[in-house]
Scaffold this motif. Sequence first.
Motif, PDB file in Angstrom:
ATOM      1  N   UNK A  13       0.844  -1.269   0.007  1.00 35.32           N
ATOM      2  CA  UNK A  13       0.069  -0.134   0.070  1.00 35.32           C
ATOM      3  C   UNK A  13       0.835   1.288   0.036  1.00 35.32           C
ATOM      4  N   UNK A  14       0.364   2.282  -0.662  1.00 38.01           N
ATOM      5  CA  UNK A  14       1.100   3.398  -0.530  1.00 38.01           C
ATOM      6  C   UNK A  14       0.309   4.347   0.248  1.00 38.01           C
ATOM      7  N   UNK A  15       0.887   5.074   1.301  1.00 35.55           N
ATOM      8  CA  UNK A  15       0.301   5.998   2.198  1.00 35.55           C
ATOM      9  C   UNK A  15       0.940   7.056   2.394  1.00 35.55           C
ATOM     10  N   UNK A  16       0.441   8.212   2.317  1.00 30.55           N
ATOM     11  CA  UNK A  16       0.892   9.543   2.849  1.00 30.55           C
ATOM     12  C   UNK A  16       0.510   9.868   4.268  1.00 30.55           C
ATOM     13  N   UNK A  17       1.406  10.055   5.115  1.00 32.18           N
ATOM     14  CA  UNK A  17       1.034  10.358   6.684  1.00 32.18           C
ATOM     15  C   UNK A  17       1.152  11.677   6.670  1.00 32.18           C
ATOM     16  N   UNK A  18       2.059  12.461   6.189  1.00 30.40           N
ATOM     17  CA  UNK A  18       2.288  14.114   6.314  1.00 30.40           C
ATOM     18  C   UNK A  18       2.912  14.639   5.222  1.00 30.40           C
ATOM     19  N   UNK A  19       2.609  16.098   4.970  1.00 29.46           N
ATOM     20  CA  UNK A  19       3.154  16.645   3.975  1.00 29.46           C
ATOM     21  C   UNK A  19       3.570  17.830   4.698  1.00 29.46           C
ATOM     22  N   UNK A  20       4.924  18.441   4.771  1.00 31.29           N
ATOM     23  CA  UNK A  20       5.446  19.731   5.497  1.00 31.29           C
ATOM     24  C   UNK A  20       6.078  20.444   4.284  1.00 31.29           C
ATOM     25  N   UNK A  21       5.934  21.515   4.283  1.00 28.78           N
ATOM     26  CA  UNK A  21       4.601  22.343   4.700  1.00 28.78           C
ATOM     27  C   UNK A  21       3.144  21.842   4.046  1.00 28.78           C
ATOM     28  N   UNK A  22       2.139  21.987   4.563  1.00 27.86           N
ATOM     29  CA  UNK A  22       1.001  21.559   3.769  1.00 27.86           C
ATOM     30  C   UNK A  22       0.350  22.435   2.847  1.00 27.86           C
ATOM     31  N   UNK A  23       1.225  23.368   2.504  1.00 25.17           N
ATOM     32  CA  UNK A  23       0.612  24.409   1.509  1.00 25.17           C
ATOM     33  C   UNK A  23       1.820  25.282   1.091  1.00 25.17           C
ATOM     34  N   UNK A  24       1.563  26.348  -0.066  1.00 24.91           N
ATOM     35  CA  UNK A  24       2.556  27.087  -0.470  1.00 24.91           C
ATOM     36  C   UNK A  24       2.070  28.114  -1.308  1.00 24.91           C
ATOM     37  N   UNK A  25       2.901  28.848  -1.754  1.00 24.24           N
ATOM     38  CA  UNK A  25       2.260  29.850  -2.672  1.00 24.24           C
ATOM     39  C   UNK A  25       2.029  29.470  -4.158  1.00 24.24           C
ATOM     40  N   UNK A  26       1.003  30.088  -4.808  1.00 27.30           N
ATOM     41  CA  UNK A  26       0.376  29.802  -6.054  1.00 27.30           C
ATOM     42  C   UNK A  26       1.762  29.547  -7.267  1.00 27.30           C
ATOM     43  N   UNK A  27       2.803  30.576  -7.009  1.00 22.33           N
ATOM     44  CA  UNK A  27       3.691  30.377  -7.953  1.00 22.33           C
ATOM     45  C   UNK A  27       4.460  29.098  -7.956  1.00 22.33           C
ATOM     46  N   UNK A  28       4.422  28.038  -6.970  1.00 25.56           N
ATOM     47  CA  UNK A  28       4.876  26.608  -6.952  1.00 25.56           C
ATOM     48  C   UNK A  28       6.247  26.624  -6.413  1.00 25.56           C
ATOM     49  N   UNK A  29       7.105  25.625  -6.417  1.00 27.72           N
ATOM     50  CA  UNK A  29       8.592  25.596  -6.296  1.00 27.72           C
ATOM     51  C   UNK A  29       8.906  25.726  -4.881  1.00 27.72           C
ATOM     52  N   UNK A  30       7.759  25.395  -4.053  1.00 27.08           N
ATOM     53  CA  UNK A  30       8.112  25.213  -2.551  1.00 27.08           C
ATOM     54  C   UNK A  30       8.469  23.536  -2.376  1.00 27.08           C
ATOM     55  N   UNK A  31       9.686  23.376  -1.539  1.00 25.81           N
ATOM     56  CA  UNK A  31      10.160  22.104  -1.246  1.00 25.81           C
ATOM     57  C   UNK A  31       9.311  21.572  -0.222  1.00 25.81           C
ATOM     58  N   UNK A  32       8.929  20.312  -0.533  1.00 26.59           N
ATOM     59  CA  UNK A  32       7.827  19.406   0.235  1.00 26.59           C
ATOM     60  C   UNK A  32       8.430  18.268   0.806  1.00 26.59           C
ATOM     61  N   UNK A  33       8.223  17.884   2.132  1.00 28.29           N
ATOM     62  CA  UNK A  33       8.789  16.703   2.569  1.00 28.29           C
ATOM     63  C   UNK A  33       7.573  15.734   2.922  1.00 28.29           C
ATOM     64  N   UNK A  34       7.641  14.896   2.063  1.00 29.34           N
ATOM     65  CA  UNK A  34       6.318  13.931   2.391  1.00 29.34           C
ATOM     66  C   UNK A  34       7.039  12.714   2.853  1.00 29.34           C
ATOM     67  N   UNK A  35       6.152  12.239   3.835  1.00 29.10           N
ATOM     68  CA  UNK A  35       6.261  10.865   4.794  1.00 29.10           C
ATOM     69  C   UNK A  35       5.259  10.164   4.617  1.00 29.10           C
ATOM     70  N   UNK A  36       5.502   8.617   4.465  1.00 30.78           N
ATOM     71  CA  UNK A  36       4.280   7.831   4.456  1.00 30.78           C
ATOM     72  C   UNK A  36       4.824   6.430   4.540  1.00 30.78           C
ATOM     73  N   UNK A  37       4.269   5.505   3.685  1.00 30.28           N
ATOM     74  CA  UNK A  37       4.879   4.189   3.502  1.00 30.28           C
ATOM     75  C   UNK A  37       4.476   3.664   2.169  1.00 30.28           C
ATOM     76  N   UNK A  38       5.217   2.766   1.689  1.00 27.83           N
ATOM     77  CA  UNK A  38       5.166   2.025   0.641  1.00 27.83           C
ATOM     78  C   UNK A  38       5.740   2.655  -0.799  1.00 27.83           C
TER      79      UNK A  38
END
Length: 135
Positions: A13-38
């Motif tokens: 199974x592919x599961x997302x537990x958290x995304x940090x940060x959970x939002x960003x500017x509309x221009x994009x390019x924000x570095x996200x750390x996604x944690x989960x499993x699978x």
Amino acid sequence: GRGISTPYELTYGVKVDSVLPDGGPASGGTVLTITGDGFGGPQALDAVSFCPLGSNGQVAGQVAGCKLGTDIAGDLHTVQPVFGTVLRIKDPSWDVPPGSSSVTVWMFVTAGSGLREPAGVSGRGVSAAYDFTYK
């Protein structure tokens, strides 16, 4: 007496537990750390799709309005997981509707199974939707 044991079914199974940060500017390019499993091992190539609410989580390009995140360098639309539980990506830009201060989209992780099989091709599946808000 001895019976025949029922075999265990192994699923990935592919599961997302958290995304940090959970939002960003509309221009994009924000570095996200996604944690989960699978997310797969170090040879896996995963894709992260950002889609309008109500989308079904297929790899971007197969669903109208979806966009793919990129690797940190901004060059590739697939990323290799760290320890199978962490992805680091940059989010794509997104249009915030006129008169709105933000828009929430669904983010999906599509796990690939190897360097020769990009995300969604003989892969392990797609995560459930995870809310991401552009401002």
